[in-house]
Design a protein around this motif. Structure first.
Motif, PDB file in Angstrom:
ATOM      1  N   ALA A  43       0.836  -1.208   0.000  1.00  0.00           N
ATOM      2  CA  ALA A  43       0.000   0.000   0.000  1.00  0.00           C
ATOM      3  C   ALA A  43       0.868   1.254   0.000  1.00  0.00           C
ATOM      4  O   ALA A  43       0.541   2.240  -0.680  1.00  0.00           O
ATOM      5  N   LEU A  44       1.970   1.238   0.733  1.00  0.00           N
ATOM      6  CA  LEU A  44       2.905   2.367   0.749  1.00  0.00           C
ATOM      7  C   LEU A  44       3.478   2.596  -0.652  1.00  0.00           C
ATOM      8  O   LEU A  44       3.512   3.724  -1.141  1.00  0.00           O
ATOM      9  N   GLY A  45       3.901   1.528  -1.301  1.00  0.00           N
ATOM     10  CA  GLY A  45       4.443   1.639  -2.656  1.00  0.00           C
ATOM     11  C   GLY A  45       3.429   2.198  -3.628  1.00  0.00           C
ATOM     12  O   GLY A  45       3.753   3.040  -4.474  1.00  0.00           O
ATOM     13  N   LYS A  46       2.182   1.764  -3.471  1.00  0.00           N
ATOM     14  CA  LYS A  46       1.119   2.265  -4.345  1.00  0.00           C
ATOM     15  C   LYS A  46       0.914   3.768  -4.137  1.00  0.00           C
ATOM     16  O   LYS A  46       0.782   4.526  -5.097  1.00  0.00           O
ATOM     17  N   LYS A  47       0.929   4.202  -2.869  1.00  0.00           N
ATOM     18  CA  LYS A  47       0.745   5.620  -2.573  1.00  0.00           C
ATOM     19  C   LYS A  47       1.901   6.452  -3.115  1.00  0.00           C
ATOM     20  O   LYS A  47       1.693   7.510  -3.717  1.00  0.00           O
TER      21      LYS A  47
END
Length: 106
Positions: free
Chosen positions: A48-52
């Protein structure tokens, strides 16, 4: 008759020790299973961090990635989960230390 009593006491001690070892193994197994679950949560948070971060880069956001509140929240949650793993690993070590064989009383 003393020999029979000694043998009986030895058998009882064996089964008590075996039961204790089984309990130790079960506790350690549960902690390891917990660690696997936490690692899975870390992987989800990192995804999720990478996506953000990807969204911020794609949007040419003027806001710095390191100052983004959502990014910081992901990082903080990941840190807490990593601490949780360290805590569970320490608990496993404590369980192992507590069950080390002690010298027989005399």
């Amino acid at each position: 008759m003393g020999t029979f009593e000694d043998m009986k006491k030895g058998v009882v001690n064996f089964y008590v020790g075996l039961a204790g070892k089984s309990s130790e193994t079960a506790k350690i197994g549960m902690k390891k299973l917990d660690i696997v679950g936490v690692r899975r949560s870390i992987a989800d948070e990192e995804r999720a961090l990478g996506k953000k971060v990807k969204e911020l880069i794609a949007d040419n956001s003027p806001e710095s990635i390191t100052a983004n509140k959502e990014v910081l929240a992901f990082v903080e949650k990941i840190r807490k989960l990593e601490q949780d793993i360290l805590s569970k690993e320490a608990e496993i070590e404590e369980i192992r230390k507590a069950k080390k064989p002690q010298a027989p009383a005399g």
